[in-house]
Design an enzyme around this catalytic site. Structure first.
Site, PDB file in Angstrom:
ATOM      1  N   GLY A  39       0.483  -0.998   0.298  1.00 55.25           N
ATOM      2  CA  GLY A  39       0.231  -0.092  -0.494  1.00 55.25           C
ATOM      3  C   GLY A  39       0.519   1.307   0.339  1.00 55.25           C
ATOM      4  N   VAL A 255      10.407  -5.621  -8.570  1.00 56.78           N
ATOM      5  CA  VAL A 255       9.778  -4.788  -6.766  1.00 56.78           C
ATOM      6  C   VAL A 255       8.836  -3.629  -7.325  1.00 56.78           C
ATOM      7  CG1 VAL A 255      10.516  -4.445  -4.513  1.00 56.78           C
ATOM      8  CG2 VAL A 255      11.455  -6.297  -5.280  1.00 56.78           C
ATOM      9  N   ASP A 259       1.998  -3.019  -7.822  1.00 52.82           N
ATOM     10  CA  ASP A 259       1.875  -1.751  -6.933  1.00 52.82           C
ATOM     11  C   ASP A 259       1.566  -0.259  -8.204  1.00 52.82           C
ATOM     12  OD1 ASP A 259       2.289  -3.977  -4.751  1.00 52.82           O
ATOM     13  OD2 ASP A 259       4.420  -2.542  -4.484  1.00 52.82           O
TER      14      ASP A 259
END
Ligand SMILES: Nc1ncnc2c1ncn2[C@@H]1O[C@H](COP(=O)(O)OP(=O)(O)O)[C@@H](O)[C@H]1O
Ligand SMILES: O=P(O)(O)OC[C@H]1O[C@](O)(COP(=O)(O)O)[C@@H](O)[C@@H]1O
Length: 325
Positions: A39, A255, A259
């Site tokens: 988040g 990575v 998101d």
């Protein structure tokens, strides 16, 4: 307003090495620290694109303070809820050939009271902002659960936020994802492995991905964005399936790609082909940046991202997936 809740945030530490040799003392050639957690990354990238977002995180000990300091320094709006445990570090080891090995720590435990306080903070943010802006808010519930937190926490929070008219996106894995699905979130964003685990079958073709997404929808989820690494992404909602593909790039660091995909999709309205293209463009840009660095508008290109309802004119089932994660 998009409010993110990360129950298990992290300091993302990236070390570059020549070659990873197990059981030896290795010297890193470079080291970097980014604020991390799913988040947290969603809010970081949304803010880089000037989209209204706010991160809610638990904060414990010196590493928690360091995480908040890094976010504030980068101008990322954050509300930290003091908790008794500790804040984890997640480590990515990147070899000279680009191969990355990730070690994610379990994180410090949260109590029921601490989780309730975090949830209340998200509701307050969503409700006050949606009243001010006259629009519905999204709550993004992302990442693994720290010890002490029950698997059905995202399910309970999904129901709680829905009662307040807040739309919910969930990005998690395992038992937490399965429990959340039954609470009927507006959106889930599993990657290929997470979706396969959720339905209990391997996914080897786009057809398998769509069938798995439909299975989640039959349990209550409204829309699924399945991210498929270098194979692209698939959106499945009540209108059917939309397939997004783009030529794969050589990753600098994957990575945070998932998101960025979720953030771009939400920023572009969370519906249809254009939102999928936006998400994929943000995700591709994240893949081209080191560590958990999040892209901004200058890093993103939408060129070459193709979105079709029937991939390549072939029946969906005939398109095998190449990326094995
Ligand atoms: N090598 C790549 N080239 C271009 N885009 C990529 C590449 N790897 C990942 N992506 C983009 O990033 C998105 C998220 O990646 P994925 O690995 O599926 O998510 P997660 O980080 O959640 O595991 C993909 O759907 C795709 O759009
Ligand atoms: O909560 P989890 O599943 O342990 O994942 C946390 C890690 O995921 C990240 O948010 C990156 O996520 P994605 O690569 O899936 O986009 C890192 O910043 C963080 O270290």
């Amino acid at each position: 307003m998009i409010v993110t809740l990360t129950l298990n945030p992290s300091l993302d530490r990236t070390l570059e090495l020549q070659t990873l040799r197990l059981g030896e003392v290795l010297r890193a050639t470079s080291a970097r620290i980014d604020p991390g957690g799913k988040g947290v990354n969603v809010t970081r990238v949304l803010r880089a694109f000037a989209v209204d977002s706010h991160a809610v995180i638990p904060c414990a000990g010196p590493d928690g303070e360091e995480l908040v300091r890094l976010l504030q320094k980068a101008g990322v709006p954050v509300t930290e809820v003091p908790v008794a445990g500790w804040t984890r570090s997640n480590i990515t080891l990147v070899e000279a050939d680009g191969r990355a090995t990730k070690v994610n720590a379990p994180g410090g435990a949260l109590t029921e009271t601490e989780v309730a306080l975090l949830a209340e903070t998200v509701v307050d943010r969503c409700v006050s902002q949606s009243t001010e802006n006259g629009g519905a808010s999204w709550a993004v519930l992302s990442g693994s659960l720290p010890p002490g937190v029950p698997d059905d926490v995202y399910a309970s929070l999904t129901s709680l936020f829905a009662e307040h008219g807040v739309k919910v996106a969930v990005d998690t894995s395992g038992a937490a994802l399965l429990a959340a699905v039954d609470a009927g979130p507006d959106l889930v964003k599993p990657n290929r492995q997470e979706l396969a685990a959720a339905v209990g079958t391997p996914l080897v073709s786009l057809d398998d991905v769509v069938a798995a997404a439909e299975k989640l929808r039959s349990r209550g989820v409204k829309a699924v964005v399945a991210s498929l690494g270098s194979d692209g992404a698939v959106l499945v909602d009540e209108t059917g399936a939309v397939f997004g593909t783009a030529e794969a790039i050589d990753p600098v660091s994957t990575v945070g790609a998932g998101d960025a995909l979720l953030a771009g999709f939400l920023a572009a309205g969370a519906r249809g082909a254009d939102a999928l293209i936006e998400g994929m463009a943000w995700a591709r840009a994240a893949v081209g940046l080191p560590g958990s660095q999040m892209p901004g508008p200058r890093d993103v290109s939408r060129e070459g991202i193709r979105v079709v309802r029937d991939p390549g004119g072939k029946p969906a089932g005939a398109v095998p997936l190449a990326d094995n994660g």
